[in-house]
Write a protein that holds these residues in place. Sequence first.
Motif, PDB file in Angstrom:
ATOM      1  N   VAL A 192     -30.885 -12.796   7.343  1.00  0.00           N
ATOM      2  CA  VAL A 192     -30.308 -12.055   6.216  1.00  0.00           C
ATOM      3  C   VAL A 192     -30.502 -12.872   4.936  1.00  0.00           C
ATOM      4  N   ASP A 193     -30.219 -12.255   3.798  1.00  0.00           N
ATOM      5  CA  ASP A 193     -30.468 -12.911   2.507  1.00  0.00           C
ATOM      6  C   ASP A 193     -29.988 -14.359   2.404  1.00  0.00           C
ATOM      7  N   PHE A 222     -32.450 -16.909   3.650  1.00  0.00           N
ATOM      8  CA  PHE A 222     -33.585 -17.199   2.767  1.00  0.00           C
ATOM      9  C   PHE A 222     -33.194 -18.245   1.723  1.00  0.00           C
ATOM     10  N   GLN A 223     -31.949 -18.193   1.265  1.00  0.00           N
ATOM     11  CA  GLN A 223     -31.473 -19.170   0.270  1.00  0.00           C
ATOM     12  C   GLN A 223     -31.390 -20.571   0.877  1.00  0.00           C
ATOM     13  N   ASP A 236     -39.592 -17.511  -3.732  1.00  0.00           N
ATOM     14  CA  ASP A 236     -38.869 -16.243  -3.945  1.00  0.00           C
ATOM     15  C   ASP A 236     -39.793 -15.035  -3.777  1.00  0.00           C
ATOM     16  N   ALA A 281     -40.515 -14.667  -0.068  1.00  0.00           N
ATOM     17  CA  ALA A 281     -39.314 -14.158   0.611  1.00  0.00           C
ATOM     18  C   ALA A 281     -39.126 -12.672   0.329  1.00  0.00           C
ATOM     19  N   THR A 282     -39.370 -12.250  -0.904  1.00  0.00           N
ATOM     20  CA  THR A 282     -39.245 -10.836  -1.265  1.00  0.00           C
ATOM     21  C   THR A 282     -40.233  -9.993  -0.465  1.00  0.00           C
ATOM     22  N   LYS A 300     -38.894  -9.676   3.004  1.00  0.00           N
ATOM     23  CA  LYS A 300     -37.728  -8.783   3.037  1.00  0.00           C
ATOM     24  C   LYS A 300     -38.150  -7.317   2.971  1.00  0.00           C
ATOM     25  N   LYS A 328     -37.354  -4.471   5.832  1.00  0.00           N
ATOM     26  CA  LYS A 328     -36.743  -3.150   5.590  1.00  0.00           C
ATOM     27  C   LYS A 328     -37.611  -2.052   6.188  1.00  0.00           C
TER      28      LYS A 328
END
Length: 160
Positions: free
Chosen positions: A104-105, A108-109, A140, A143-144, A147, A151
Amino acid sequence: MGFTEKQEALVKESWELMKQDIPLYSFRFFSIILEIAPAAKGMFSFLKDSDEVPENNPKLKAHAVKVFKMTCEAAIQLREKGEIVVNETTLKYLGSIHLQKGVVDPHFQVVKEALLRTVEEAIGEKWSDEMSIAWGEAYDQLATAIKVEMKEESATVQNS
């Protein structure tokens, strides 16, 4: 503003330095991830059965190299194409595996922080805010892209 030539050069330069001791930086990278988020250990098959990060684990090293290298390649693509262009099969696999592992988000952080700290340690006094921003932006964007694929994979699984 886009990813600048200087940002690309900073990422490439630091990656060249890190490549000189991949086992060390791979170990450090995963150590930092587990320092920040100990529960993440269960997400990596090569860490599950160990109380600590194994120093000479070839799977750990290979995984860290993929993360470092893909982030570096993402930086180069950002500069050349203005976006992340990852092989579609690779991206689908990344989306699928991250979805299966329950990423989950916030995960990634954690990886981003570990990546930046590892690069900072690897390059020492060459580290700068500019270097941090360059690696951060490249990560970033990658990662985007992952993500988005997660989805799409999730939607496909739900509609099956």
